[in-house]
Scaffold this motif. Structure first.
Motif, PDB file in Angstrom:
ATOM      1  N   PRO A 719      33.502  46.493  49.229  1.00  0.00           N
ATOM      2  CA  PRO A 719      32.667  46.936  48.109  1.00  0.00           C
ATOM      3  C   PRO A 719      31.175  46.847  48.410  1.00  0.00           C
ATOM      4  O   PRO A 719      30.378  47.609  47.851  1.00  0.00           O
ATOM      5  N   LEU A 720      30.784  45.926  49.301  1.00  0.00           N
ATOM      6  CA  LEU A 720      29.370  45.846  49.675  1.00  0.00           C
ATOM      7  C   LEU A 720      28.946  47.082  50.453  1.00  0.00           C
ATOM      8  O   LEU A 720      27.845  47.608  50.252  1.00  0.00           O
ATOM      9  N   LEU A 721      29.802  47.554  51.339  1.00  0.00           N
ATOM     10  CA  LEU A 721      29.523  48.815  52.040  1.00  0.00           C
ATOM     11  C   LEU A 721      29.500  49.979  51.062  1.00  0.00           C
ATOM     12  O   LEU A 721      28.643  50.869  51.142  1.00  0.00           O
ATOM     13  N   ALA A 722      30.440  49.961  50.119  1.00  0.00           N
ATOM     14  CA  ALA A 722      30.529  51.060  49.153  1.00  0.00           C
ATOM     15  C   ALA A 722      29.282  51.162  48.285  1.00  0.00           C
ATOM     16  O   ALA A 722      28.922  52.259  47.840  1.00  0.00           O
ATOM     17  N   ALA A 752      47.886  34.813  44.850  1.00  0.00           N
ATOM     18  CA  ALA A 752      46.543  34.848  45.441  1.00  0.00           C
ATOM     19  C   ALA A 752      46.259  36.200  46.082  1.00  0.00           C
ATOM     20  O   ALA A 752      45.153  36.747  45.933  1.00  0.00           O
ATOM     21  N   GLN A 753      47.247  36.763  46.780  1.00  0.00           N
ATOM     22  CA  GLN A 753      47.054  38.069  47.413  1.00  0.00           C
ATOM     23  C   GLN A 753      46.871  39.162  46.370  1.00  0.00           C
ATOM     24  O   GLN A 753      45.986  40.011  46.494  1.00  0.00           O
ATOM     25  N   ARG A 754      47.705  39.141  45.318  1.00  0.00           N
ATOM     26  CA  ARG A 754      47.592  40.176  44.279  1.00  0.00           C
ATOM     27  C   ARG A 754      46.263  40.068  43.549  1.00  0.00           C
ATOM     28  O   ARG A 754      45.586  41.076  43.296  1.00  0.00           O
ATOM     29  N   SER A 755      45.884  38.846  43.227  1.00  0.00           N
ATOM     30  CA  SER A 755      44.636  38.652  42.496  1.00  0.00           C
ATOM     31  C   SER A 755      43.436  39.112  43.319  1.00  0.00           C
ATOM     32  O   SER A 755      42.567  39.835  42.820  1.00  0.00           O
ATOM     33  N   PHE A 756      43.398  38.687  44.583  1.00  0.00           N
ATOM     34  CA  PHE A 756      42.269  39.068  45.431  1.00  0.00           C
ATOM     35  C   PHE A 756      42.216  40.575  45.639  1.00  0.00           C
ATOM     36  O   PHE A 756      41.147  41.193  45.518  1.00  0.00           O
ATOM     37  N   SER A 757      43.344  41.183  45.950  1.00  0.00           N
ATOM     38  CA  SER A 757      43.361  42.613  46.262  1.00  0.00           C
ATOM     39  C   SER A 757      42.958  43.457  45.056  1.00  0.00           C
ATOM     40  O   SER A 757      42.167  44.402  45.176  1.00  0.00           O
ATOM     41  N   LEU A 758      43.475  43.131  43.879  1.00  0.00           N
ATOM     42  CA  LEU A 758      43.091  43.878  42.688  1.00  0.00           C
ATOM     43  C   LEU A 758      41.635  43.628  42.328  1.00  0.00           C
ATOM     44  O   LEU A 758      40.939  44.529  41.825  1.00  0.00           O
ATOM     45  N   ALA A 762      38.813  46.552  42.108  1.00  0.00           N
ATOM     46  CA  ALA A 762      37.916  46.646  40.956  1.00  0.00           C
ATOM     47  C   ALA A 762      36.461  46.679  41.409  1.00  0.00           C
ATOM     48  O   ALA A 762      35.648  47.476  40.887  1.00  0.00           O
ATOM     49  N   GLU A 763      36.112  45.836  42.376  1.00  0.00           N
ATOM     50  CA  GLU A 763      34.731  45.805  42.860  1.00  0.00           C
ATOM     51  C   GLU A 763      34.367  47.108  43.566  1.00  0.00           C
ATOM     52  O   GLU A 763      33.232  47.589  43.473  1.00  0.00           O
ATOM     53  N   ILE A 764      35.318  47.688  44.281  1.00  0.00           N
ATOM     54  CA  ILE A 764      35.073  48.975  44.939  1.00  0.00           C
ATOM     55  C   ILE A 764      34.799  50.051  43.897  1.00  0.00           C
ATOM     56  O   ILE A 764      33.849  50.851  44.035  1.00  0.00           O
ATOM     57  N   VAL A 805      42.385  44.648  34.523  1.00  0.00           N
ATOM     58  CA  VAL A 805      41.708  45.226  33.358  1.00  0.00           C
ATOM     59  C   VAL A 805      40.258  45.548  33.702  1.00  0.00           C
ATOM     60  O   VAL A 805      39.748  46.624  33.359  1.00  0.00           O
ATOM     61  N   PHE A 806      39.576  44.625  34.387  1.00  0.00           N
ATOM     62  CA  PHE A 806      38.207  44.901  34.803  1.00  0.00           C
ATOM     63  C   PHE A 806      38.157  46.139  35.688  1.00  0.00           C
ATOM     64  O   PHE A 806      37.268  46.994  35.567  1.00  0.00           O
ATOM     65  N   GLY A 807      39.118  46.250  36.604  1.00  0.00           N
ATOM     66  CA  GLY A 807      39.155  47.401  37.507  1.00  0.00           C
ATOM     67  C   GLY A 807      39.341  48.710  36.769  1.00  0.00           C
ATOM     68  O   GLY A 807      38.710  49.721  37.102  1.00  0.00           O
ATOM     69  N   LEU A 808      40.197  48.738  35.752  1.00  0.00           N
ATOM     70  CA  LEU A 808      40.402  49.965  34.979  1.00  0.00           C
ATOM     71  C   LEU A 808      39.119  50.376  34.261  1.00  0.00           C
ATOM     72  O   LEU A 808      38.771  51.565  34.211  1.00  0.00           O
ATOM     73  N   GLY A 809      38.409  49.404  33.697  1.00  0.00           N
ATOM     74  CA  GLY A 809      37.141  49.725  33.055  1.00  0.00           C
ATOM     75  C   GLY A 809      36.117  50.253  34.052  1.00  0.00           C
ATOM     76  O   GLY A 809      35.408  51.229  33.773  1.00  0.00           O
ATOM     77  N   ALA A 810      36.034  49.603  35.226  1.00  0.00           N
ATOM     78  CA  ALA A 810      35.092  50.040  36.250  1.00  0.00           C
ATOM     79  C   ALA A 810      35.441  51.431  36.767  1.00  0.00           C
ATOM     80  O   ALA A 810      34.558  52.267  37.008  1.00  0.00           O
TER      81      ALA A 810
END
Length: 905
Positions: A719-722, A752-758, A762-764, A805-810
């Protein structure tokens, strides 16, 4: 080539025939040839020398008896030369010959040294040859371990071999069903009572200073449990170890109880995940109960375990604050201060538990500080005072500004220790400096600033008057801490401070290099200060070593220079170039902690130059920034690709992310750099960098944990590159990287994997909403991202739901009108989620997502229905929360706010 090899073998065999009839001492030329060839920098010469050695030793092993120790030292070196397998082969042939001829008189003296060969074989590239023999090796080592007639050093070395096997060949150990035999041999030693009238080393008060240097069989048995916990699957280990732990804990014998508690302590780090979810309540209850045991050896083990839990099982263990803190405070109140070792363990447990409490420490603060300040005033033992001063630092880390009422009294106590430069109080003085640094960072600028100038003068005086690496480390940390509170106090002294710090960074004090020789001369440890050019030296270097105090000093110096540079900004300009050169020079230092600090600070220098350029945007400052970036970023990427230490690679990735976040498009002036960073991130996800290069046999839970951390730090760069380049420019690389992240969102992956990846997805999406061309790219990706995020909203874990949810809003905000067809589905999804959701973070992000959808496309959201959805079945507070969010996203939406207020009333 074949002819040359044949000639070498023939000449070696001829020499062997001669040695059969003539001792080596009567043939000095042979020893000269062996000495010169086996230490030659030329690999071919070393091969020839070791071939000759194998033949002549095989011919007359007894004749070489006076040289056995030197030969073993030589083998230790050769077996580390993994790039010369032929030399290693001849070495093993010679070792095999010697093993059969080592007499009883040599066995006890040299058996430990000889057994080190097993360790070297396991570490080397020829380690597959021992895999078929692991069972025999383990049972042999266990026989040695169980033989009480042997001295402790040989028994410990036998167990060390088993520990190496567990660490390097854990899957083979499991497959060959060796875990149970190992534990059956370890537990009797771990739980054995010492001889009558004696104590275990760790329970002896008089041996406190040497406790860490002594490896008794019992001490090493505990280390084997620790190694098992780090390298075995927890469920497999628990299946075998818990029954034995239960037997120990239920015994009336204090040493058996102690063994059970120590075992729980050793399990803490390696099995943290299992403990946190299933075992922690039982383990913590057991440990707390042990603190009231009638036997001090059991209580001491309980303190060790509580410290281990507090260190490795955060944040879960802090949830038991109400149970643990009163227990610890009562325990401290009843301690006999003459029993320094036991008091040390109590403070170890207290410090580790307190550091992570945060504001929860407040109810216990009066009692804690009364105890600490009272002990400082009354204690005569310097070690006790040192422990108290350290504990005050831990309290400050948790309490922060809550400590302000006690600050004057603490400083008054510290002053006497800080100004006492006698050698016998050096440890207390150093600890006082460390605690002063912690206070500077935590009590608040307004409280500490009046002392800042005095702290700078104190640090400079100590640096100039005392030659001690630990004290210099502490003074550098103090300068660094003061720079965060009152950087202007450092400005007049930056020349003196940076000179001292850079002298430490340049110094080779404490750094030695060893050379192993075949002849009878003793190994020399040559100080680098005595070498004109160590890199150009032709001798065969066997090993660098760096004394720990000097490693810590260099690491602290490097980190302090970076933080001081960043906090003082333009005032540091005269020292920027020389400072950066010294930091950069440490990026290939032999010790990993110093390399890690170097990569961290190299990134900090980039951020400093970026800040200076932003404050004074001249062409010269911009050019220096670009020059620095052009050196730092390739160095960080090379470290990620080639360094074999996980922590160094993690530091390099973290530093790279910090540069991308601060410098953004300035770090990516060329698309070649964008491509290179993207490819390195991809290679980390594909496990293709050097520190991930392990065989399937070597892979274990510890390796898997490192893999997860590496991939998290690499993923954070996406996401920093994006957000740093136009979306169209980054899209080809993003398209290649997305599958690696999306593969970790499946239900079969860990929480942990699901949380981090989603969270990353969302950040992307959020980043795409900030750059040119982001709307089109977000719309193009929505068909891939939307199903994954919707699935995440239905996840059983609240953190995964929150990120989704944050990702859907973003995504709705980034894609804008391109996502409006999905609005009805999203509104229905949020409505159904609100009916059953209890996590406030998720509810908050639902409000945020609705606001983003309204601000992107208000006409596609039925505004008249939103308040009723939010109020029913929740409460009016949620509506106000939503109104506040909406006002933040769309300040002009005042009419709706008024209407919503009336509706809620």
């Amino acid at each position: 080539m074949h002819l040359r090899h044949f000639v070498r073998h023939s000449l070696s065999q001829l020499s062997a025939v001669l040695v059969k009839h003539e001792s080596p001492e009567r043939w000095p030329a042979l020893l000269t040839v062996l000495n010169q060839s086996t230490k030659s920098p030329n690999p071919q010469d070393r091969q020839v020398g070791l071939l000759l050695l194998s033949k002549v030793v095989e011919s007359n092993p007894e004749a070489f008896r006076p040289h056995y120790r030197q030969l073993l030292q030589l083998f230790d070196t050769v077996l580390q030369d993994v790039n010369n397998p032929t030399a290693m082969y001849y070495c093993i042939l010679t070792l095999t010959t010697l093993t059969a001829y080592a007499g009883v008189d040599l066995a006890k003296d040299q058996a430990g040294e000889a057994m080190e060969i097993l360790d070297e074989l396991m570490e080397s590239e020829v380690s597959p040859i021992i895999v078929p023999h692991i069972s025999e090796i383990v049972h042999f080592c266990l026989e040695v371990w169980a033989d009480n007639s042997l001295n402790d050093s040989i028994r410990v070395k036998a167990l060390s071999c088993i520990a190496s096997l567990i660490r390097l060949k854990n899957k083979a150990v499991l497959k060959q069903k060796l875990l149970s035999p190992i534990l059956q041999m370890v537990f009797p030693v771990l739980s054995a009572a010492p001889p009558p009238g004696q104590e275990d080393l760790e329970d002896q008060e008089q041996d406190m200073d040497n406790e860490g240097d002594v490896e008794s069989p019992k001490h090493f048995a505990a280390q084997v449990i620790d190694t098992l916990a780090l390298h075995m699957p927890p469920e497999k280990l628990f299946q075998h170890i818990l029954p034995q732990v239960q037997v120990c804990l239920s015994s009336e014998n204090p040493y058996q109880k102690k063994a059970g508690v120590v075992c729980l302590a050793m399990l803490a780090e390696g099995c943290a995940g299992v403990h946190s979810f299933r075992m922690l309540p039982f383990m913590l209850r057991t440990v707390c109960h042990s603190l009231s045991d009638t036997s001090q050896v059991v209580r001491s083990a309980g303190l060790l375990a509580l410290g281990q839990f507090s260190e490795h099982l955060q944040p879960d263990v802090s949830n038991y604050c109400a149970d643990v803190m009163p227990l610890l405070l009562r325990y401290l109140a009843g301690l006999n201060q003459t029993m320094t070792v036991h008091v040390s363990k109590a403070f170890y447990a207290l410090e580790n538990f307190m550091e992570n409490l945060g504001a929860e420490i407040e109810p216990y603060l009066p009692t804690l500080m009364e105890t600490m300040l009272g002990t400082l005033s009354n204690a005569e033992n310097l070690r006790i005072k040192e422990l108290v001063v350290s504990a005050i630092g831990a309290i400050a880390s948790a309490a922060k500004k809550l400590l302000v009422p006690y600050f004057p009294a603490v400083i008054e106590n510290l002053k006497g220790f800080l100004l006492d430069i006698r050698d016998e109080v050096r440890c207390l003085q150093t600890q006082s400096l460390d605690t002063l640094s912690v206070l500077a960072r935590n009590v608040g600028k307004e409280t500490f600033s009046p002392l800042a100038a005095e702290c700078v003068h104190l640090g400079l005086n100590l640096t100039n008057s005392v030659d001690d690496p630990d004290l210099r480390r502490s003074t550098y940390s103090l300068f660094s801490a003061v720079s965060t509170v009152s950087p202007e106090c450092l400005n007049p002294h930056l020349g003196s401070i940076t000179t001292a710090i850079m002298l430490t960074m340049k110094s080779t004090e404490g750094v030695t290099v060893s050379f192993v020789l075949l002849d009878d001369e003793e190994d020399d440890d040559l100080n680098l200060e005595e070498e004109e050019d160590i890199e150009g030296n032709d001798r065969d270097v066997s090993e660098f070593s760096v004394e720990n105090a000097y490693v810590d000093e260099k690491e602290s110096a490097c980190e302090a220079l970076g933080e001081i540079a960043f906090n003082t900004g333009a005032a540091f300009l005269p020292f920027m170039e020389s400072g950066f050169q010294e930091v950069f020079a440490l990026h290939d230092f032999p010790h990993e902690d110093v390399r890690r600090a170097s990569f961290t600070v190299m990134g900090q220098f980039c951020r400093t130059w970026h800040k200076i350029w932003k404050e004074n945007p001249t062409q010269e400052n911009h050019q220096v920034l670009q020059n620095t970036l052009s050196v730092v970023l390739p160095s960080l990427l090379e470290a990620v690709r080639k360094d074999r230490d996980h922590n160094v690679v993690i530091a390099a990735l973290e530093s790279m992310n910090g540069v991308l976040k601060a410098c953004q498009e300035e770090a990516l002036q060329s698309e070649a750099m964008l491509a290179e960073i993207s490819h390195v991130i991809r290679d980390v996800f594909k496990s293709k960098v050097a520190c991930q290069d392990v065989s399937e046999d070597e892979a274990d839970d510890c390796q898997a944990e490192y893999e997860a951390i590496l991939q998290e730090f690499a993923g954070e760069g996406i996401p920093l590159l994006a957000s740093a380049v136009p979306a169209d420019t980054f899209y080809p690389y993003l398209n290649e990287l997305l599958p690696f992240i999306m593969n970790k969102t499946k239900s079969s992956c860990t929480v942990a994997q699901r949380s981090f990846s989603l969270g990353m997805l969302a950040e992307i999406a959020h980043s795409l909403g900030l750059v040119s061309g982001g709307r089109a790219v977000a719309g193009r990706l929505s068909s891939r991202l939307l199903p994954v995020m919707v699935s995440g909203v239905r996840d059983r874990d609240p953190e995964v739901r929150n990120n989704s949810v944050f990702g859907l809003g973003a995504l709705a905000q980034a894609a804008g009108p391109l996502l409006t067809e999905s609005y009805p589905m999203l509104l229905s999804l949020f409505s159904s989620l609100l009916v059953k959701e209890s996590d406030r973070r998720v509810i908050d992000n639902i409000c945020g997502a609705l606001c983003r959808m309204i601000t992107s496309n208000a006409q596609c959201v039925p505004l008249d229905q939103v308040p009723s959805v939010l109020v029913y079945p929740s409460d009016a507070h949620l509506l106000f929360e939503f109104v506040g969010r909406l006002t933040f996203f769309l300040p002009s939406f005042g009419n709706f706010s008024t209407w919503a207020y009336k509706f809620s009333c």
